[in-house]
Write a protein that holds these residues in place. Structure first.
Motif, short mmCIF file in Angstrom:
data_model
loop_
_atom_site.label_atom_id
_atom_site.label_comp_id
_atom_site.label_asym_id
_atom_site.label_seq_id
_atom_site.Cartn_x
_atom_site.Cartn_y
_atom_site.Cartn_z
N TYR A 194 -6.16 8.69 -10.08
CA TYR A 194 -5.65 7.51 -9.38
C TYR A 194 -5.02 6.52 -10.37
N VAL A 217 0.57 4.40 -2.40
CA VAL A 217 -0.17 4.98 -1.27
C VAL A 217 0.24 6.42 -1.00
N PRO A 218 1.56 6.75 -0.93
CA PRO A 218 1.93 8.16 -0.74
C PRO A 218 1.47 9.06 -1.88
N LEU A 221 -2.26 9.65 -1.37
CA LEU A 221 -2.42 10.59 -0.25
C LEU A 221 -2.01 12.00 -0.67
N GLU A 224 -4.87 13.54 -2.56
CA GLU A 224 -5.97 13.96 -1.68
C GLU A 224 -5.59 15.20 -0.88
N ILE A 225 -4.35 15.25 -0.39
CA ILE A 225 -3.89 16.45 0.32
C ILE A 225 -3.89 17.65 -0.61
#
Length: 268
Positions: A194, A217-218, A221, A224-225
């Motif tokens: 992060y 944010v993208p 994400l 995490e994806i």
């Protein structure tokens, strides 16, 4: 011939052969790039934000340089499936049959993600950044004189990195399927990942919190994806290995039983 049995000289020849294939395809892609460079250049200037600007050429060579840069980038994108396939062909002899099939499927996914990253940066991020900078200049009563070279250099710097960042799911899936790292390890280093993504977002966005969050944010994400996909791939690989071990163990037992039966028959 198995890759492990190849000599250094044979490895070098194999690399040379595959580089020649890539270069040949790249040359043909550059020829095709001459036909798409002009319409692509006009398309990149057709956005609402670009239409509000007057792009200037400060040097006679600026339009030509941009023209050839677009040809080179177009040729690189068109050649990327060939590059990935040649890379896969070089390393595939060292993989198991199932690993070869799985990793081969990563090639179209990698190209799709690269194009998705470019599209995200061009259609979502780039217009917002240009609008922010234009409004800032207007508020400060600064008249912008924008060079075509500077405009396209900024465009490339904003979009191309996202093409590579969007490769994260494929990279994480690849290294976990090969057993280089585990999803559990990637989960443990989440906070460090992060932090790296936050730093990357800070480098490629204007100095305001909204722009930073629009990129951060993208990316979070996406991590995490990617981690979720890596877990699925890792679990499938573990199950496949367990099934393979059971099959091998069953074959070993059957072979031992046959040998014992043959000895008993010979003894009789």
């Amino acid at each position: 011939m198995n890759e492990k049995d190849m000599t250094v000289h044979e490895h070098i020849n194999e690399i040379r052969k595959r580089l020649i294939i890539v270069v040949v395809f790249f040359v043909f892609a550059m020829v095709g790039g001459f036909f798409i460079a002009e319409p692509l250049m006009k398309f990149l200037q057709s956005s609402d934000e670009a239409q509000k600007m007057t792009l200037n050429a400060f040097r006679p060579t600026d339009p030509v340089m941009i023209y050839f840069q677009i040809i080179m980038f177009s040729a690189l994108i068109l050649t990327s499936p060939v590059i990935l396939y040649q890379l896969w062909s070089f390393v595939s002899p060292g993989l198991h049959e199932r690993e070869r099939r799985v990793t081969l499927s990563y090639i179209p996914a990698s190209v799709f993600l690269f194009l998705s990253g470019l599209a995200f940066a061009y259609f979502i991020l780039f217009p917002f950044v240009i609008s922010f900078m234009t409004n800032l200049s207007n508020n400060l009563e600064i008249e912008q004189v924008i060079g075509i070279n500077e405009f396209f250099q900024f465009l490339f710097q904003m979009t191309i990195p996202f093409g590579f960042l969007f490769q994260l799911p494929v990279v994480m899936l690849f290294i976990t399927r090969l057993g280089i790292v585990t999803p559990m390890f990637l989960g443990k280093i989440r906070k460090y990942a992060y932090f790296v993504l936050l730093v990357i977002a800070a480098f490629i966005t204007p100095p305001d919190i909204f722009s930073h969050m629009l990129v951060t944010v993208p990316l979070l994400l996406l991590y995490e994806i990617s981690l979720w996909i890596a877990r699925i791939g890792y679990n499938k690989a573990q199950k496949a290995e367990a099934i393979q071990r059971e099959i091998e163990e069953q074959e070993r037992r059957e072979r031992i039983d046959k040998e014992l039966a043959a000895r008993e028959n010979s003894g009789e």
